[in-house]
Design an enzyme around this catalytic site. Structure first.
Site, short mmCIF file in Angstrom:
data_model
loop_
_atom_site.label_atom_id
_atom_site.label_comp_id
_atom_site.label_asym_id
_atom_site.label_seq_id
_atom_site.Cartn_x
_atom_site.Cartn_y
_atom_site.Cartn_z
N GLN A 6 49.14 0.74 5.81
CA GLN A 6 49.15 1.39 7.12
C GLN A 6 48.96 2.86 6.84
O GLN A 6 49.87 3.56 6.42
CB GLN A 6 50.51 1.12 7.78
CG GLN A 6 50.87 2.06 8.91
CD GLN A 6 50.40 1.55 10.25
OE1 GLN A 6 50.86 0.53 10.73
NE2 GLN A 6 49.45 2.25 10.84
N GLU A 9 45.33 6.97 9.66
CA GLU A 9 44.30 6.75 10.67
C GLU A 9 43.97 5.28 10.86
O GLU A 9 43.34 4.91 11.85
CB GLU A 9 43.00 7.46 10.24
CG GLU A 9 43.08 8.97 10.22
CD GLU A 9 42.92 9.58 11.61
OE1 GLU A 9 42.27 8.96 12.46
OE2 GLU A 9 43.47 10.66 11.83
N ASP A 113 35.82 13.42 1.98
CA ASP A 113 37.25 13.21 1.69
C ASP A 113 37.42 12.72 0.26
O ASP A 113 37.95 11.65 0.01
CB ASP A 113 37.83 12.20 2.69
CG ASP A 113 39.36 12.15 2.69
OD1 ASP A 113 39.99 13.07 2.11
OD2 ASP A 113 39.92 11.20 3.26
N1 LIG Z 1 37.65 -2.10 -0.02
C1 LIG Z 1 38.88 -1.90 -0.48
N2 LIG Z 1 39.36 -2.63 -1.51
C2 LIG Z 1 40.61 -2.43 -1.96
N3 LIG Z 1 41.47 -1.51 -1.46
C3 LIG Z 1 41.06 -0.77 -0.42
C4 LIG Z 1 39.74 -0.91 0.12
N4 LIG Z 1 39.61 -0.06 1.14
C5 LIG Z 1 40.78 0.61 1.23
N5 LIG Z 1 41.65 0.20 0.30
C6 LIG Z 1 43.03 0.69 0.08
O1 LIG Z 1 43.51 1.21 1.31
C7 LIG Z 1 43.73 2.64 1.22
C8 LIG Z 1 43.33 3.33 2.52
O2 LIG Z 1 41.99 3.03 2.82
P1 LIG Z 1 41.01 4.13 3.36
O3 LIG Z 1 41.01 5.25 2.39
O4 LIG Z 1 39.72 3.50 3.68
O5 LIG Z 1 41.72 4.53 4.72
P2 LIG Z 1 42.18 5.97 5.24
O6 LIG Z 1 41.47 6.20 6.50
O7 LIG Z 1 42.07 6.97 4.14
O8 LIG Z 1 43.66 5.89 5.59
P3 LIG Z 1 44.60 7.13 5.28
O9 LIG Z 1 43.75 8.37 5.32
O10 LIG Z 1 45.58 7.10 6.35
O11 LIG Z 1 45.16 6.83 3.91
C9 LIG Z 1 42.94 3.08 0.00
O12 LIG Z 1 43.48 4.24 -0.57
C10 LIG Z 1 43.05 1.84 -0.90
O13 LIG Z 1 44.30 1.84 -1.55
MG LIG Z 2 41.57 7.20 2.18
#
Ligand SMILES: Nc1ncnc2c1ncn2[C@@H]1O[C@H](COP(=O)(O)OP(=O)(O)OP(=O)(O)O)[C@@H](O)[C@H]1O
Ligand SMILES: [Mg+2]
Length: 199
Positions: A6, A9, A113
């Site tokens: 969670q 965003e 990012d």
């Molecule tokens: N395709 C994937 N395979 C495995 N793990 C993933 C994948 N996509 C995301 N994650 C895991 O979920 C986390 C958050 O995903 P993502 O970076 O896409 O979202 P975010 O928008 O950055 O959320 P936030 O900024 O709140 O952390 C990543 O840091 C990783 O640990």
């Molecule tokens: Mg992220």
């Protein structure tokens, strides 16, 4: 389906080999703006994955998107670099990061990012989280992308960030088109940051 993360965003669920990234409503944002923002970030991310899948860049395969708030992508099984970057392995990993950012930038993709939470190691380093990405060949945009990585390294990896970033830049300079100009600009971006801090 299992909730894996969670985030600030998004909620991320895992269903076997698939990750479902659902951008969540933010009540502090005006409803209309909120809907627009989630939609535009989902579309952006989808577009970049499509491009990157087309050139076999190491990132998840795009499965589909509803063009609103939900994106389905391949699950990459491995640790995020945030959890493993250390004094022992930083050199190899940082070289790889530098080469891969150069490849992204040569394609005209700015990540937006670059943090070690957005890089997963599975045989090689995979980049994820393209919700803030955009297409640009501007030297300034590439330098800013590198600057954000530096700040992220500095705050997350206080012991190795300096050596790590130096290694990233060394490789980047070698592999990026206009690498030298971009790194010169990075220095200017940083001077501006320092001068702002003094005001
Ligand atoms: N395709 C994937 N395979 C495995 N793990 C993933 C994948 N996509 C995301 N994650 C895991 O979920 C986390 C958050 O995903 P993502 O970076 O896409 O979202 P975010 O928008 O950055 O959320 P936030 O900024 O709140 O952390 C990543 O840091 C990783 O640990
Ligand atoms: Mg992220």
């Amino acid at each position: 389906m299992e909730l894996i993360i969670q985030g600030a965003e998004a909620k991320l669920f895992r269903d076997g080999e698939v990750v479902i990234k659902q951008r969540i409503k933010k009540n502090y944002r005006l409803a209309e703006i909120d809907t627009r923002l989630r939609k535009s970030r989902t579309k952006r991310e989808e577009k970049v994955y499509r491009t990157l899948n087309g050139i076999n860049f190491p990132c998840p395969r795009l499965i589909n998107s509803d063009e609103k708030e939900t994106l389905k992508i391949e699950f990459i099984d491995g640790p995020v670099l945030r959890d493993i970057l250390s004094d022992k392995n930083f050199n190899e990993l940082s070289e790889e990061i530098g080469r891969k950012i150069a490849r992204l930038h040569n394609q005209g993709i700015i990540h937006g990012d670059l943090t070690t939470s957005n890089m997963i190691l599975r045989n090689e380093i995979y980049f994820i989280d393209f919700g803030l990405s955009f297409f640009s060949q501007k030297i300034e945009d590439k330098a800013t992308d590198l600057h954000l990585l530096k700040e992220a390294l500095e705050s997350t990896h206080p012991l190795v960030w300096e050596k790590s970033f130096e290694t990233v830049l060394k490789e980047y300079k070698e592999f990026a088109k206009e690498g030298k100009e971009i790194i010169d600009r990075l220095q200017k971006v940083e001077e501006r940051g320092r001068n702002k801090a003094k005001i």
